[in-house]
Design a protein around this motif. Structure first.
Motif, mmCIF file in Angstrom:
data_model
loop_
_atom_site.group_PDB
_atom_site.id
_atom_site.type_symbol
_atom_site.label_atom_id
_atom_site.label_comp_id
_atom_site.label_asym_id
_atom_site.label_seq_id
_atom_site.Cartn_x
_atom_site.Cartn_y
_atom_site.Cartn_z
ATOM 1 N N ALA A 117 -15.945 -67.832 13.495
ATOM 2 C CA ALA A 117 -15.768 -67.757 14.628
ATOM 3 C C ALA A 117 -15.973 -70.085 14.939
ATOM 4 O O ALA A 117 -15.232 -70.562 15.971
ATOM 5 N N ALA A 118 -16.900 -70.310 14.450
ATOM 6 C CA ALA A 118 -17.000 -71.540 14.311
ATOM 7 C C ALA A 118 -15.869 -72.619 13.356
ATOM 8 O O ALA A 118 -15.383 -74.237 14.486
ATOM 9 N N LEU A 119 -15.005 -72.018 12.812
ATOM 10 C CA LEU A 119 -14.010 -72.356 13.049
ATOM 11 C C LEU A 119 -12.556 -72.202 13.631
ATOM 12 O O LEU A 119 -11.589 -72.925 13.873
ATOM 13 N N LYS A 120 -12.978 -71.448 14.609
ATOM 14 C CA LYS A 120 -12.404 -71.263 15.802
ATOM 15 C C LYS A 120 -11.941 -72.777 17.238
ATOM 16 O O LYS A 120 -11.025 -72.809 17.462
ATOM 17 N N ALA A 170 -23.655 -63.913 29.561
ATOM 18 C CA ALA A 170 -22.810 -65.122 30.280
ATOM 19 C C ALA A 170 -21.974 -65.062 29.930
ATOM 20 O O ALA A 170 -20.536 -65.299 30.637
ATOM 21 N N HIS A 171 -21.735 -65.332 28.413
ATOM 22 C CA HIS A 171 -20.113 -65.145 28.543
ATOM 23 C C HIS A 171 -19.576 -63.604 28.467
ATOM 24 O O HIS A 171 -18.343 -64.150 29.159
ATOM 25 N N ALA A 172 -20.332 -62.817 28.781
ATOM 26 C CA ALA A 172 -19.206 -61.593 29.348
ATOM 27 C C ALA A 172 -18.767 -61.430 30.301
ATOM 28 O O ALA A 172 -18.266 -61.103 30.433
ATOM 29 N N GLY A 173 -19.262 -62.485 31.377
ATOM 30 C CA GLY A 173 -18.916 -62.594 32.755
ATOM 31 C C GLY A 173 -18.055 -64.350 32.790
ATOM 32 O O GLY A 173 -17.688 -64.242 34.183
ATOM 33 N N THR A 174 -17.570 -64.714 31.702
ATOM 34 C CA THR A 174 -17.184 -65.881 32.156
ATOM 35 C C THR A 174 -15.330 -65.598 32.267
ATOM 36 O O THR A 174 -14.922 -64.869 31.890
ATOM 37 N N THR A 175 -14.658 -66.355 32.849
ATOM 38 C CA THR A 175 -13.515 -66.042 33.465
ATOM 39 C C THR A 175 -12.439 -67.347 32.498
ATOM 40 O O THR A 175 -11.603 -66.906 32.368
ATOM 41 N N ARG A 176 -13.592 -68.529 31.631
ATOM 42 C CA ARG A 176 -13.597 -69.157 31.244
ATOM 43 C C ARG A 176 -12.938 -69.114 29.804
ATOM 44 O O ARG A 176 -12.866 -68.392 29.470
ATOM 45 N N ARG A 177 -11.359 -68.839 29.074
ATOM 46 C CA ARG A 177 -11.012 -68.784 27.806
ATOM 47 C C ARG A 177 -11.539 -70.002 26.976
ATOM 48 O O ARG A 177 -11.450 -70.864 27.152
ATOM 49 N N LEU A 178 -11.701 -69.214 26.027
ATOM 50 C CA LEU A 178 -12.350 -70.310 24.345
ATOM 51 C C LEU A 178 -11.514 -70.283 23.733
ATOM 52 O O LEU A 178 -11.535 -71.569 23.356
ATOM 53 N N PHE A 179 -10.655 -69.515 23.845
ATOM 54 C CA PHE A 179 -9.183 -69.988 22.757
ATOM 55 C C PHE A 179 -8.043 -70.710 23.717
ATOM 56 O O PHE A 179 -7.308 -69.900 24.218
ATOM 57 N N HIS A 180 -7.239 -71.733 23.733
ATOM 58 C CA HIS A 180 -6.206 -71.913 23.858
ATOM 59 C C HIS A 180 -4.926 -72.038 23.141
ATOM 60 O O HIS A 180 -5.693 -72.560 22.037
ATOM 61 N N GLY A 181 -3.585 -71.888 23.543
ATOM 62 C CA GLY A 181 -2.377 -71.511 22.803
ATOM 63 C C GLY A 181 -1.314 -71.259 22.923
ATOM 64 O O GLY A 181 -1.004 -71.550 24.134
#
Length: 181
Positions: A117-120, A170-181
């Motif tokens: 996950a850290a690499l991503k 908090a992560h389960a409820g977020t709508t913000r993307r962690l990864f963009h591509g």
């Protein structure tokens, strides 16, 4: 990240490894795994963490049933979503792993998940995260040794990790993307 992994090894991962070891023991004796599931759930207060573990468990079970269909017959109700540590324990039993090997498997799986996950999330050299995993070997080994003897669901560790639970929620409820591509 190494500090997070070390903390998880003492808390969340010890609970999961303990549940996997107990599930392995009970499956070898062909005993009901429901008490292990209940004990694990009681020690995993975050609904988001429980849901993620059940999704992972469902995937592990699908693979395990393809590899060992007869050996896992009856381990879990059809269509159920058992948590990952229970499936890992049952897989360990049918694959011939001893209790320490099952606990090590769960420990290294958790540590490598954090490293990958850290690499991503950050621009890191993969050699750096590999070094983290290698440096955490003593902590993984200690955690595994601390749970390898367990046979009773009541003895599964229950060290809390309230911030980890809060972050998962908090992560389960977020709508913000962690990864963009």
């Amino acid at each position: 990240m190494p500090a997070l992994a070390a903390t998880r090894l003492r808390t969340v991962t010890a609970t999961e490894a303990g549940a996997a070891v107990v599930a392995r023991h009970r499956w070898l004796d062909r005993r009901d795994l429901a008490p292990v599931a209940d004990a694990w759930a009681a020690r995993t207060p975050s609904p988001a963490v429980r849901d993620a573990a059940r999704r992972l468990g469902r995937g592990y079970l699908r693979l395990a049933l393809a590899l060992w269909p007869g050996d896992l017959a009856g381990a879990f109700a059809p269509g159920s979503a058992p948590p990952r540590p229970l499936v890992a324990g049952a897989i360990g039993a049918v694959a011939g792993l001893d209790a320490l090997q099952v606990a090590l498997l769960v420990g290294y799986d958790d540590v490598q998940t954090i490293a990958s996950a850290a690499l991503k999330l950050t621009p890191l050299d993969p050699a750096t995260t590999t070094r983290w995993v290698l440096d955490l070997h003593p902590a993984v080994a200690r955690m595994a040794a601390s749970v390898a003897h367990l046979t009773d669901p009541d003895d599964i560790p229950s060290a809390g990790a309230p911030m980890t639970d809060a972050w998962a929620q908090a992560h389960a409820g977020t709508t913000r993307r962690l990864f963009h591509g």
